[in-house]
Design an enzyme around this catalytic site. Structure first.
Site, PDB file in Angstrom:
ATOM      1  N   ALA A 187       0.852  -1.191   0.000  1.00 29.20           N
ATOM      2  CA  ALA A 187       0.000   0.000   0.000  1.00 29.20           C
ATOM      3  C   ALA A 187       0.891   1.245   0.000  1.00 29.20           C
ATOM      4  O   ALA A 187       1.944   1.270   0.643  1.00 29.20           O
ATOM      5  CB  ALA A 187      -0.916   0.006   1.225  1.00 29.20           C
ATOM      6  N   TRP A 188       0.432   2.247  -0.712  1.00 32.54           N
ATOM      7  CA  TRP A 188       1.212   3.489  -0.817  1.00 32.54           C
ATOM      8  C   TRP A 188       1.522   4.085   0.564  1.00 32.54           C
ATOM      9  O   TRP A 188       2.607   4.600   0.804  1.00 32.54           O
ATOM     10  CB  TRP A 188       0.437   4.496  -1.660  1.00 32.54           C
ATOM     11  N   ARG A 217       7.441   3.898 -15.284  1.00 33.27           N
ATOM     12  CA  ARG A 217       7.864   5.207 -15.781  1.00 33.27           C
ATOM     13  C   ARG A 217       6.643   6.038 -16.114  1.00 33.27           C
ATOM     14  O   ARG A 217       5.524   5.535 -16.235  1.00 33.27           O
ATOM     15  CB  ARG A 217       8.759   5.051 -17.036  1.00 33.27           C
ATOM     16  N   GLU A 253      -3.400  -7.125  -6.951  1.00 35.02           N
ATOM     17  CA  GLU A 253      -2.071  -7.754  -6.969  1.00 35.02           C
ATOM     18  C   GLU A 253      -2.067  -9.028  -6.131  1.00 35.02           C
ATOM     19  O   GLU A 253      -1.470 -10.049  -6.526  1.00 35.02           O
ATOM     20  CB  GLU A 253      -1.026  -6.780  -6.428  1.00 35.02           C
TER      21      GLU A 253
END
Length: 320
Positions: A187-188, A217, A253
Protein backbone atom coordinates in the site's frame (compact mmCIF):
# COMPACT_ATOMS: atom_id res chain seq x y z
CA UNK A 1 15.78 19.34 83.71
CA UNK A 2 17.11 20.28 80.31
CA UNK A 3 20.64 21.32 79.56
CA UNK A 4 19.44 24.78 78.55
CA UNK A 5 17.65 25.21 81.89
CA UNK A 6 20.76 24.16 83.82
CA UNK A 7 22.91 26.62 81.89
CA UNK A 8 20.43 29.41 82.56
CA UNK A 9 20.35 28.51 86.28
CA UNK A 10 24.16 28.47 86.47
CA UNK A 11 24.35 31.96 84.99
CA UNK A 12 21.80 33.22 87.53
CA UNK A 13 23.57 31.60 90.52
CA UNK A 14 26.98 32.94 89.45
CA UNK A 15 25.43 36.42 89.32
CA UNK A 16 24.00 35.95 92.81
CA UNK A 17 27.41 34.79 94.09
CA UNK A 18 28.97 37.90 92.62
CA UNK A 19 26.40 40.15 94.31
CA UNK A 20 26.89 38.43 97.69
CA UNK A 21 30.66 38.66 97.47
CA UNK A 22 30.31 42.38 96.82
CA UNK A 23 28.11 42.69 99.94
CA UNK A 24 30.58 40.56 101.93
CA UNK A 25 33.42 42.85 100.93
CA UNK A 26 31.37 45.89 101.99
CA UNK A 27 30.76 44.35 105.41
CA UNK A 28 34.50 43.59 105.80
CA UNK A 29 35.22 47.23 105.09
CA UNK A 30 32.48 48.37 107.52
CA UNK A 31 33.84 46.06 110.25
CA UNK A 32 37.35 47.41 109.79
CA UNK A 33 36.17 51.01 109.97
CA UNK A 34 34.10 50.30 113.11
CA UNK A 35 37.10 48.56 114.74
CA UNK A 36 39.33 51.50 113.91
CA UNK A 37 36.86 53.96 115.41
CA UNK A 38 36.43 51.77 118.49
CA UNK A 39 40.19 51.65 119.11
CA UNK A 40 40.41 55.41 118.64
CA UNK A 41 37.56 56.04 121.14
CA UNK A 42 39.18 53.70 123.69
CA UNK A 43 42.51 55.49 123.33
CA UNK A 44 40.85 58.89 123.78
CA UNK A 45 39.01 57.62 126.87
CA UNK A 46 42.28 56.69 128.60
CA UNK A 47 43.67 60.12 127.92
CA UNK A 48 40.57 62.09 128.95
CA UNK A 49 41.02 64.36 132.02
CA UNK A 50 37.44 64.45 133.13
CA UNK A 51 34.98 61.77 133.99
CA UNK A 52 32.36 63.08 131.57
CA UNK A 53 34.85 62.97 128.66
CA UNK A 54 35.89 59.43 129.56
CA UNK A 55 32.21 58.40 129.68
CA UNK A 56 31.56 59.99 126.29
CA UNK A 57 34.53 58.17 124.64
CA UNK A 58 33.58 54.91 126.31
CA UNK A 59 30.05 55.23 124.91
CA UNK A 60 31.44 55.87 121.43
CA UNK A 61 33.77 52.85 121.71
CA UNK A 62 30.84 50.63 122.75
CA UNK A 63 28.74 51.84 119.79
CA UNK A 64 31.54 51.14 117.30
CA UNK A 65 32.04 47.73 118.89
CA UNK A 66 28.40 46.90 118.21
CA UNK A 67 28.77 48.16 114.62
CA UNK A 68 31.85 45.96 114.18
CA UNK A 69 30.05 42.91 115.58
CA UNK A 70 27.03 43.52 113.29
CA UNK A 71 29.30 43.95 110.25
CA UNK A 72 31.18 40.73 111.09
CA UNK A 73 27.84 38.91 111.51
CA UNK A 74 26.68 40.13 108.07
CA UNK A 75 30.05 39.20 106.58
CA UNK A 76 29.74 35.66 108.01
CA UNK A 77 26.18 35.34 106.70
CA UNK A 78 27.19 36.46 103.20
CA UNK A 79 30.19 34.13 103.33
CA UNK A 80 27.92 31.18 104.21
CA UNK A 81 25.55 32.12 101.40
CA UNK A 82 28.44 32.37 98.93
CA UNK A 83 29.66 28.92 100.02
CA UNK A 84 26.15 27.44 99.65
CA UNK A 85 25.61 29.03 96.23
CA UNK A 86 29.11 27.98 95.16
CA UNK A 87 28.27 24.34 96.01
CA UNK A 88 25.02 24.63 94.05
CA UNK A 89 26.92 26.16 91.12
CA UNK A 90 29.50 23.36 91.30
CA UNK A 91 26.75 20.72 91.18
CA UNK A 92 25.13 22.46 88.22
CA UNK A 93 28.47 22.78 86.45
CA UNK A 94 29.16 19.08 86.98
CA UNK A 95 25.69 18.18 85.72
CA UNK A 96 26.14 20.41 82.67
CA UNK A 97 29.52 18.84 81.90
CA UNK A 98 28.07 15.35 82.26
CA UNK A 99 25.06 16.23 80.09
CA UNK A 100 27.26 17.81 77.43
CA UNK A 101 29.44 14.71 77.42
CA UNK A 102 26.34 12.52 77.15
CA UNK A 103 25.06 14.62 74.25
CA UNK A 104 28.47 14.52 72.59
CA UNK A 105 28.58 10.73 72.90
CA UNK A 106 24.98 10.46 71.71
CA UNK A 107 25.72 12.65 68.68
CA UNK A 108 28.87 10.69 68.01
CA UNK A 109 26.91 7.42 68.26
CA UNK A 110 24.25 8.75 65.89
CA UNK A 111 26.91 9.90 63.41
CA UNK A 112 28.69 6.57 63.67
CA UNK A 113 25.43 4.68 63.14
CA UNK A 114 24.65 6.88 60.13
CA UNK A 115 28.08 6.14 58.68
CA UNK A 116 27.58 2.42 59.26
CA UNK A 117 24.10 2.53 57.74
CA UNK A 118 25.43 4.45 54.73
CA UNK A 119 28.22 1.94 54.28
CA UNK A 120 25.75 -0.94 54.61
CA UNK A 121 23.39 0.71 52.15
CA UNK A 122 26.21 1.29 49.66
CA UNK A 123 27.33 -2.33 49.95
CA UNK A 124 23.73 -3.47 49.46
CA UNK A 125 23.37 -1.21 46.40
CA UNK A 126 26.58 -2.57 44.90
CA UNK A 127 25.50 -6.15 45.59
CA UNK A 128 22.02 -5.49 44.19
CA UNK A 129 23.51 -3.95 41.05
CA UNK A 130 25.83 -6.96 40.66
CA UNK A 131 22.89 -9.35 40.95
CA UNK A 132 20.85 -7.22 38.51
CA UNK A 133 23.75 -7.22 36.04
CA UNK A 134 24.07 -11.00 36.31
CA UNK A 135 20.30 -11.36 35.83
CA UNK A 136 20.36 -9.05 32.80
CA UNK A 137 23.24 -11.00 31.30
CA UNK A 138 21.35 -14.25 31.87
CA UNK A 139 18.20 -12.83 30.25
CA UNK A 140 20.27 -11.47 27.34
CA UNK A 141 21.87 -14.89 26.82
CA UNK A 142 18.48 -16.62 26.92
CA UNK A 143 16.96 -14.08 24.50
CA UNK A 144 19.95 -14.30 22.17
CA UNK A 145 19.71 -18.07 22.18
CA UNK A 146 15.99 -17.91 21.48
CA UNK A 147 16.58 -15.47 18.63
CA UNK A 148 19.30 -17.72 17.22
CA UNK A 149 17.02 -20.76 17.50
CA UNK A 150 14.14 -18.89 15.81
CA UNK A 151 16.42 -17.66 13.03
CA UNK A 152 17.70 -21.21 12.50
CA UNK A 153 14.15 -22.60 12.48
CA UNK A 154 13.02 -19.89 10.07
CA UNK A 155 15.94 -20.50 7.73
CA UNK A 156 15.24 -24.23 7.84
CA UNK A 157 11.55 -23.69 7.13
CA UNK A 158 12.30 -21.31 4.27
CA UNK A 159 14.79 -23.75 2.78
CA UNK A 160 12.40 -26.68 3.13
CA UNK A 161 9.63 -24.61 1.60
CA UNK A 162 11.90 -23.59 -1.27
CA UNK A 163 12.96 -27.19 -1.84
CA UNK A 164 9.30 -28.23 -2.00
CA UNK A 165 8.36 -25.49 -4.44
CA UNK A 166 7.86 -26.79 -7.98
CA UNK A 167 10.10 -25.18 -10.54
CA UNK A 168 8.50 -22.85 -12.99
CA UNK A 169 9.69 -20.99 -16.04
CA UNK A 170 9.43 -17.24 -16.28
CA UNK A 171 9.56 -14.80 -19.13
CA UNK A 172 11.23 -11.41 -18.64
CA UNK A 173 8.78 -8.51 -18.76
CA UNK A 174 8.54 -6.62 -22.00
CA UNK A 175 11.61 -4.47 -22.49
CA UNK A 176 13.61 -6.47 -19.88
CA UNK A 177 16.33 -9.06 -20.56
CA UNK A 178 16.07 -10.94 -17.25
CA UNK A 179 13.36 -11.98 -14.86
CA UNK A 180 12.95 -10.35 -11.43
CA UNK A 181 13.79 -12.07 -8.17
CA UNK A 182 10.92 -10.44 -6.34
CA UNK A 183 7.75 -8.46 -7.00
CA UNK A 184 6.76 -6.17 -4.09
CA UNK A 185 3.06 -5.58 -3.56
CA UNK A 186 2.22 -2.90 -0.99
CA UNK A 187 0.00 0.00 0.00
CA UNK A 188 1.21 3.49 -0.82
CA UNK A 189 0.73 4.58 2.82
CA UNK A 190 3.31 2.02 4.01
CA UNK A 191 6.11 3.23 1.72
CA UNK A 192 7.69 5.77 4.05
CA UNK A 193 7.47 3.61 7.17
CA UNK A 194 8.82 0.35 5.73
CA UNK A 195 8.47 -0.51 2.05
CA UNK A 196 10.85 2.08 0.52
CA UNK A 197 13.64 1.02 2.88
CA UNK A 198 12.94 -2.69 2.30
CA UNK A 199 12.92 -2.34 -1.49
CA UNK A 200 16.15 -0.32 -1.52
CA UNK A 201 17.95 -2.72 0.80
CA UNK A 202 16.79 -5.68 -1.30
CA UNK A 203 18.16 -3.95 -4.38
CA UNK A 204 21.42 -3.13 -2.60
CA UNK A 205 21.74 -6.83 -1.64
CA UNK A 206 21.83 -7.77 -5.35
CA UNK A 207 18.21 -8.81 -5.80
CA UNK A 208 16.38 -7.82 -8.97
CA UNK A 209 13.32 -6.06 -7.56
CA UNK A 210 10.08 -5.12 -9.31
CA UNK A 211 8.94 -2.08 -7.36
CA UNK A 212 6.72 0.64 -8.74
CA UNK A 213 9.26 3.40 -8.00
CA UNK A 214 12.00 1.39 -9.71
CA UNK A 215 10.02 -0.23 -12.54
CA UNK A 216 7.26 2.11 -13.70
CA UNK A 217 7.86 5.21 -15.78
CA UNK A 218 5.79 8.23 -16.62
CA UNK A 219 2.97 7.20 -18.97
CA UNK A 220 3.22 3.43 -18.29
CA UNK A 221 0.01 1.47 -17.85
CA UNK A 222 -0.27 0.61 -14.18
CA UNK A 223 -2.23 -2.61 -14.73
CA UNK A 224 -0.01 -3.78 -17.59
CA UNK A 225 3.11 -2.97 -15.57
CA UNK A 226 1.83 -4.90 -12.56
CA UNK A 227 0.83 -7.89 -14.69
CA UNK A 228 4.23 -7.94 -16.37
CA UNK A 229 5.98 -7.70 -13.03
CA UNK A 230 3.88 -10.53 -11.61
CA UNK A 231 4.60 -12.80 -14.63
CA UNK A 232 8.30 -12.02 -14.62
CA UNK A 233 9.13 -12.45 -10.90
CA UNK A 234 10.26 -15.55 -9.01
CA UNK A 235 8.63 -14.44 -5.76
CA UNK A 236 5.77 -12.16 -4.91
CA UNK A 237 6.23 -10.31 -1.60
CA UNK A 238 2.96 -8.93 -0.22
CA UNK A 239 3.43 -6.37 2.58
CA UNK A 240 0.09 -7.05 4.28
CA UNK A 241 -1.25 -4.25 6.47
CA UNK A 242 -4.56 -2.56 7.28
CA UNK A 243 -3.77 -0.10 4.47
CA UNK A 244 -3.03 -2.99 2.07
CA UNK A 245 -6.43 -4.64 2.54
CA UNK A 246 -8.20 -1.28 2.14
CA UNK A 247 -6.85 -0.70 -1.40
CA UNK A 248 -8.29 -1.94 -4.72
CA UNK A 249 -4.93 -2.22 -6.49
CA UNK A 250 -3.24 -4.15 -3.70
CA UNK A 251 -6.11 -6.65 -3.60
CA UNK A 252 -5.79 -7.02 -7.39
CA UNK A 253 -2.07 -7.75 -6.97
CA UNK A 254 -2.78 -10.15 -4.10
CA UNK A 255 -5.29 -12.07 -6.25
CA UNK A 256 -2.63 -12.42 -8.92
CA UNK A 257 0.00 -13.60 -6.44
CA UNK A 258 -2.37 -16.16 -4.90
CA UNK A 259 -3.41 -17.44 -8.34
CA UNK A 260 0.22 -17.92 -9.39
CA UNK A 261 0.99 -19.65 -6.07
CA UNK A 262 -1.96 -22.02 -6.53
CA UNK A 263 -1.06 -23.05 -10.10
CA UNK A 264 2.63 -23.48 -9.23
CA UNK A 265 3.84 -20.63 -11.43
CA UNK A 266 4.90 -18.38 -8.55
CA UNK A 267 5.55 -18.13 -4.85
CA UNK A 268 3.73 -15.84 -2.43
CA UNK A 269 5.84 -14.48 0.47
CA UNK A 270 3.69 -12.54 2.97
CA UNK A 271 5.08 -9.90 5.33
CA UNK A 272 2.87 -8.78 8.20
CA UNK A 273 3.15 -5.06 8.90
CA UNK A 274 1.17 -3.74 11.88
CA UNK A 275 -0.95 -6.90 11.81
CA UNK A 276 -1.68 -9.77 14.19
CA UNK A 277 -2.79 -13.24 13.21
CA UNK A 278 -6.34 -12.36 14.21
CA UNK A 279 -6.18 -9.34 11.87
CA UNK A 280 -5.04 -11.57 9.00
CA UNK A 281 -7.87 -14.03 9.70
CA UNK A 282 -10.33 -11.13 9.53
CA UNK A 283 -8.96 -9.69 6.26
CA UNK A 284 -7.83 -12.85 4.44
CA UNK A 285 -8.52 -16.17 6.25
CA UNK A 286 -6.74 -18.18 3.55
CA UNK A 287 -3.45 -16.41 4.37
CA UNK A 288 -3.59 -16.84 8.18
CA UNK A 289 -1.97 -20.28 8.03
CA UNK A 290 0.81 -19.29 5.63
CA UNK A 291 4.27 -18.72 7.10
CA UNK A 292 4.95 -14.97 7.21
CA UNK A 293 7.65 -12.60 8.44
CA UNK A 294 6.62 -9.84 10.82
CA UNK A 295 8.07 -6.31 10.80
CA UNK A 296 7.49 -6.03 14.56
CA UNK A 297 10.03 -8.85 15.07
CA UNK A 298 12.43 -8.46 12.13
CA UNK A 299 14.11 -5.43 10.58
CA UNK A 300 14.24 -4.71 6.87
CA UNK A 301 17.83 -6.05 6.83
CA UNK A 302 16.70 -9.30 8.49
CA UNK A 303 13.90 -9.81 5.98
CA UNK A 304 16.18 -9.05 3.01
CA UNK A 305 18.68 -11.60 4.34
CA UNK A 306 15.95 -14.27 4.51
CA UNK A 307 14.82 -13.33 0.99
CA UNK A 308 18.36 -13.70 -0.39
CA UNK A 309 18.68 -17.09 1.34
CA UNK A 310 15.37 -18.22 -0.14
CA UNK A 311 16.32 -16.97 -3.64
CA UNK A 312 19.66 -18.80 -3.50
CA UNK A 313 18.05 -22.00 -2.17
CA UNK A 314 15.42 -21.90 -4.91
CA UNK A 315 18.02 -21.34 -7.63
CA UNK A 316 20.13 -24.20 -6.29
CA UNK A 317 17.14 -26.57 -6.23
CA UNK A 318 16.05 -25.44 -9.72
CA UNK A 319 19.52 -25.95 -11.16
CA UNK A 320 19.77 -29.36 -9.52
Amino acid sequence: MSLATDRSSLIRINKEIGDMRAKEAAEVKRSAEAQKKMFAAQASATKASSASSRASYASAAERESKNMIAAQSNQSRYSDQVASKSKEAARLQERIVNEEERERKSTQAVDEKRRRDDATRQRADVEREKKAAVARQKVDRVLQQRISDLEAQLAEQLKASADATPSFSLSPPEGEQAVYDVFISHAWEDKAEFVDEFAQKARDAGLRVWYDRFSLRWGDSLRQGIDAGLRGSYFGVAVLSPNFFAKEWTNYELDGLIERALDGSGRLLPIWHRLTKDDVRKYAPSLAGRLALNTSLLSADDIVAELVTLRDSYRDSSEA
